[in-house]
Design a protein around this motif. Structure first.
Motif, PDB file in Angstrom:
ATOM      1  N   THR A  31       0.849  -1.179   0.000  1.00 26.48           N
ATOM      2  CA  THR A  31       0.000   0.000   0.000  1.00 26.48           C
ATOM      3  C   THR A  31       0.885   1.230   0.000  1.00 26.48           C
ATOM      4  O   THR A  31       2.006   1.189   0.513  1.00 26.48           O
ATOM      5  N   TRP A  32       0.402   2.292  -0.629  1.00 27.72           N
ATOM      6  CA  TRP A  32       1.099   3.586  -0.591  1.00 27.72           C
ATOM      7  C   TRP A  32       0.189   4.569   0.124  1.00 27.72           C
ATOM      8  O   TRP A  32      -0.947   4.793  -0.290  1.00 27.72           O
ATOM      9  N   THR A  33       0.680   5.135   1.218  1.00 25.49           N
ATOM     10  CA  THR A  33      -0.094   6.129   1.952  1.00 25.49           C
ATOM     11  C   THR A  33       0.821   6.925   2.862  1.00 25.49           C
ATOM     12  O   THR A  33       1.757   6.378   3.448  1.00 25.49           O
ATOM     13  N   THR A  34       0.578   8.214   2.954  1.00 23.16           N
ATOM     14  CA  THR A  34       1.323   9.024   3.909  1.00 23.16           C
ATOM     15  C   THR A  34       0.799   8.733   5.307  1.00 23.16           C
ATOM     16  O   THR A  34      -0.326   8.242   5.476  1.00 23.16           O
ATOM     17  N   LEU A  35       1.582   9.061   6.296  1.00 21.96           N
ATOM     18  CA  LEU A  35       1.130   8.856   7.675  1.00 21.96           C
ATOM     19  C   LEU A  35      -0.090   9.704   7.974  1.00 21.96           C
ATOM     20  O   LEU A  35      -1.049   9.240   8.600  1.00 21.96           O
ATOM     21  N   ALA A  36      -0.093  10.940   7.478  1.00 26.32           N
ATOM     22  CA  ALA A  36      -1.215  11.849   7.755  1.00 26.32           C
ATOM     23  C   ALA A  36      -2.528  11.310   7.202  1.00 26.32           C
ATOM     24  O   ALA A  36      -3.593  11.495   7.804  1.00 26.32           O
ATOM     25  N   ASP A  37      -2.454  10.639   6.069  1.00 24.11           N
ATOM     26  CA  ASP A  37      -3.668  10.132   5.431  1.00 24.11           C
ATOM     27  C   ASP A  37      -3.977   8.679   5.770  1.00 24.11           C
ATOM     28  O   ASP A  37      -5.022   8.167   5.369  1.00 24.11           O
ATOM     29  N   SER A  38      -3.076   8.022   6.472  1.00 27.10           N
ATOM     30  CA  SER A  38      -3.261   6.592   6.730  1.00 27.10           C
ATOM     31  C   SER A  38      -4.137   6.354   7.948  1.00 27.10           C
ATOM     32  O   SER A  38      -4.326   7.231   8.795  1.00 27.10           O
ATOM     33  N   SER A  39      -4.657   5.146   8.012  1.00 25.71           N
ATOM     34  CA  SER A  39      -5.365   4.695   9.209  1.00 25.71           C
ATOM     35  C   SER A  39      -4.484   3.706   9.950  1.00 25.71           C
ATOM     36  O   SER A  39      -3.538   3.149   9.386  1.00 25.71           O
ATOM     37  N   ALA A  40      -4.795   3.488  11.213  1.00 26.96           N
ATOM     38  CA  ALA A  40      -4.048   2.482  11.966  1.00 26.96           C
ATOM     39  C   ALA A  40      -4.192   1.115  11.308  1.00 26.96           C
ATOM     40  O   ALA A  40      -3.277   0.291  11.325  1.00 26.96           O
ATOM     41  N   GLY A  41      -5.321   0.891  10.678  1.00 24.71           N
ATOM     42  CA  GLY A  41      -5.566  -0.393  10.029  1.00 24.71           C
ATOM     43  C   GLY A  41      -4.623  -0.679   8.885  1.00 24.71           C
ATOM     44  O   GLY A  41      -4.287  -1.835   8.626  1.00 24.71           O
ATOM     45  N   ALA A  42      -4.177   0.374   8.189  1.00 23.69           N
ATOM     46  CA  ALA A  42      -3.250   0.176   7.070  1.00 23.69           C
ATOM     47  C   ALA A  42      -1.927  -0.387   7.565  1.00 23.69           C
ATOM     48  O   ALA A  42      -1.342  -1.268   6.932  1.00 23.69           O
ATOM     49  N   TRP A  43      -1.464   0.113   8.689  1.00 21.23           N
ATOM     50  CA  TRP A  43      -0.197  -0.373   9.244  1.00 21.23           C
ATOM     51  C   TRP A  43      -0.341  -1.808   9.731  1.00 21.23           C
ATOM     52  O   TRP A  43       0.526  -2.651   9.487  1.00 21.23           O
ATOM     53  N   GLU A  44      -1.450  -2.086  10.397  1.00 20.92           N
ATOM     54  CA  GLU A  44      -1.671  -3.448  10.896  1.00 20.92           C
ATOM     55  C   GLU A  44      -1.815  -4.429   9.743  1.00 20.92           C
ATOM     56  O   GLU A  44      -1.288  -5.546   9.790  1.00 20.92           O
ATOM     57  N   ALA A  45      -2.518  -4.024   8.686  1.00 21.91           N
ATOM     58  CA  ALA A  45      -2.717  -4.916   7.542  1.00 21.91           C
ATOM     59  C   ALA A  45      -1.396  -5.267   6.880  1.00 21.91           C
ATOM     60  O   ALA A  45      -1.166  -6.429   6.511  1.00 21.91           O
ATOM     61  N   MET A  46      -0.517  -4.285   6.724  1.00 24.06           N
ATOM     62  CA  MET A  46       0.784  -4.545   6.100  1.00 24.06           C
ATOM     63  C   MET A  46       1.602  -5.507   6.948  1.00 24.06           C
ATOM     64  O   MET A  46       2.273  -6.398   6.427  1.00 24.06           O
ATOM     65  N   PHE A  47       1.543  -5.338   8.259  1.00 24.10           N
ATOM     66  CA  PHE A  47       2.266  -6.257   9.149  1.00 24.10           C
ATOM     67  C   PHE A  47       1.717  -7.676   9.018  1.00 24.10           C
ATOM     68  O   PHE A  47       2.474  -8.646   8.884  1.00 24.10           O
ATOM     69  N   ARG A  48       0.409  -7.792   9.014  1.00 27.37           N
ATOM     70  CA  ARG A  48      -0.211  -9.119   9.004  1.00 27.37           C
ATOM     71  C   ARG A  48       0.096  -9.873   7.718  1.00 27.37           C
ATOM     72  O   ARG A  48       0.468 -11.046   7.751  1.00 27.37           O
ATOM     73  N   ALA A  75      12.504  -0.903   1.496  1.00 25.42           N
ATOM     74  CA  ALA A  75      12.501  -0.864   2.963  1.00 25.42           C
ATOM     75  C   ALA A  75      13.875  -0.532   3.524  1.00 25.42           C
ATOM     76  O   ALA A  75      14.022  -0.330   4.730  1.00 25.42           O
ATOM     77  N   VAL A  76      14.892  -0.468   2.670  1.00 29.05           N
ATOM     78  CA  VAL A  76      16.238  -0.105   3.134  1.00 29.05           C
ATOM     79  C   VAL A  76      16.286   1.383   3.460  1.00 29.05           C
ATOM     80  O   VAL A  76      16.827   1.805   4.475  1.00 29.05           O
ATOM     81  N   LYS A  77      15.714   2.201   2.572  1.00 31.35           N
ATOM     82  CA  LYS A  77      15.516   3.627   2.822  1.00 31.35           C
ATOM     83  C   LYS A  77      14.144   3.985   2.284  1.00 31.35           C
ATOM     84  O   LYS A  77      13.938   4.030   1.076  1.00 31.35           O
ATOM     85  N   ALA A  78      13.210   4.199   3.176  1.00 34.06           N
ATOM     86  CA  ALA A  78      11.817   4.364   2.774  1.00 34.06           C
ATOM     87  C   ALA A  78      11.558   5.772   2.239  1.00 34.06           C
ATOM     88  O   ALA A  78      11.978   6.771   2.819  1.00 34.06           O
ATOM     89  N   ALA A  79      10.833   5.827   1.130  1.00 32.08           N
ATOM     90  CA  ALA A  79      10.411   7.097   0.551  1.00 32.08           C
ATOM     91  C   ALA A  79       9.088   7.540   1.177  1.00 32.08           C
ATOM     92  O   ALA A  79       8.426   6.767   1.891  1.00 32.08           O
ATOM     93  N   ALA A  80       8.679   8.769   0.906  1.00 28.87           N
ATOM     94  CA  ALA A  80       7.390   9.266   1.380  1.00 28.87           C
ATOM     95  C   ALA A  80       6.270   8.369   0.881  1.00 28.87           C
ATOM     96  O   ALA A  80       6.275   7.921  -0.269  1.00 28.87           O
ATOM     97  N   PRO A 103       4.040   2.278   5.886  1.00 26.37           N
ATOM     98  CA  PRO A 103       3.482   0.996   6.325  1.00 26.37           C
ATOM     99  C   PRO A 103       4.124  -0.203   5.635  1.00 26.37           C
ATOM    100  O   PRO A 103       4.445  -1.200   6.281  1.00 26.37           O
ATOM    101  N   TYR A 104       4.316  -0.087   4.324  1.00 24.58           N
ATOM    102  CA  TYR A 104       4.905  -1.193   3.568  1.00 24.58           C
ATOM    103  C   TYR A 104       6.360  -1.406   3.954  1.00 24.58           C
ATOM    104  O   TYR A 104       6.793  -2.537   4.201  1.00 24.58           O
ATOM    105  N   ALA A 105       7.130  -0.317   4.006  1.00 26.66           N
ATOM    106  CA  ALA A 105       8.553  -0.431   4.327  1.00 26.66           C
ATOM    107  C   ALA A 105       8.756  -0.956   5.744  1.00 26.66           C
ATOM    108  O   ALA A 105       9.665  -1.754   5.997  1.00 26.66           O
ATOM    109  N   ALA A 106       7.927  -0.523   6.675  1.00 25.53           N
ATOM    110  CA  ALA A 106       8.044  -1.015   8.054  1.00 25.53           C
ATOM    111  C   ALA A 106       7.787  -2.522   8.104  1.00 25.53           C
ATOM    112  O   ALA A 106       8.491  -3.265   8.800  1.00 25.53           O
TER     113      ALA A 106
END
Length: 231
Positions: free
Chosen positions: A90-107, A140-145, A149-152
């Motif tokens: 997924t591509w999303t800025t932190l300001a526009d992201s939801s907590a769910g986007a980060w959790e989904a990428m991890f899962r 994920a070595v150097k994450a761009a804007a 979520p994906y790089a993490a």
């Protein structure tokens, strides 16, 4: 790869299907594991009569992963390699992201790989050349804007790879490939103005993955290998 039992997760996707076909061409007995229910037309047939197709599997569920790997081991009497391609982007800025986007990428990136590895370890230890190959990301070595979520999540895959390589050293090799942009139909549609000549073809990436999954890669473990194209 002749006779080796190779389980490929995310096997119905653009990269997974290429890896599965290439493994079968090299003589492997291929297991196609995917969240999708049905493989693309012709994929199962291309992987040979011994191919095992396991669709509709949610690998974020540890019990489902355990049952799937147990079914593979029961069918073939063991397992030699796991290639963890299941994942998402997924591509999303932190300001526009939801907590769910980060959790989904991890899962779908970290949890799928860790669940499969945990279930497969006893079988891979019993192999004469047990192999785990994970799919990380050069991004994920150097994450761009917008890549947070994906790089993490992919950085988590990198650290899972390194830690598990130490845990299994001398028993099973554990490595990851770190591709840049893969030349797929979806990526071409998303980036119509990009110079695709700099991208990595699925076939090129599959060649690196299958080397790491082979007995010949016995001296390589804990490696995060960039695969970033010809230019």
């Amino acid at each position: 790869m002749t006779g080796r039992v190779v389980a490929v997760t995310g096997a119905f996707g653009a990269l997974g299907s290429v890896v599965a076909r290439a493994a079968a061409e090299q003589g492997a007995r291929v297991v196609l594991i995917d969240y999708g229910v049905h493989p693309p037309p012709g994929l199962a047939e291309a992987c040979g009569a011994e191919a095992l197709v396991l669709g509709g599997v949610d690998l974020t569920d540890a019990a489902a992963a355990e049952a799937t790997i147990a079914a593979v081991a029961e069918r073939f009497g063991g397992m030699d390699a796991v290639i963890n391609i299941a994942g998402g982007f997924t591509w999303t800025t932190l300001a526009d992201s939801s907590a769910g986007a980060w959790e989904a990428m991890f899962r779908i990136n970290v949890l799928t790989a860790s669940n499969v590895c945990r279930a497969a370890i006893p079988h891979l230890k019993a192999s004469a050349a047990g192999r785990i190959v994970n799919i990380g990301a050069n991004g994920a070595v150097k994450a761009a804007a917008g890549m947070g979520p994906y790089a993490a999540a992919k950085a988590g895959v990198h650290k899972l790879t390194e830690s598990l390589a130490e845990e299994l050293k001398g028993q099973v090799t554990v490595n990851a490939v770190l591709p840049s942009i893969i030349d797929t139909a979806a990526n071409r549609a998303d980036m119509p103005d990009a110079d695709v000549s700099t991208w990595v073809s699925p076939q090129e990436l599959a060649a690196v993955i299958l080397f790491l999954a082979s007995p010949q890669a016995s001296a390589v473990t804990g490696a995060l290998i960039p695969v970033t194209g010809r230019v």
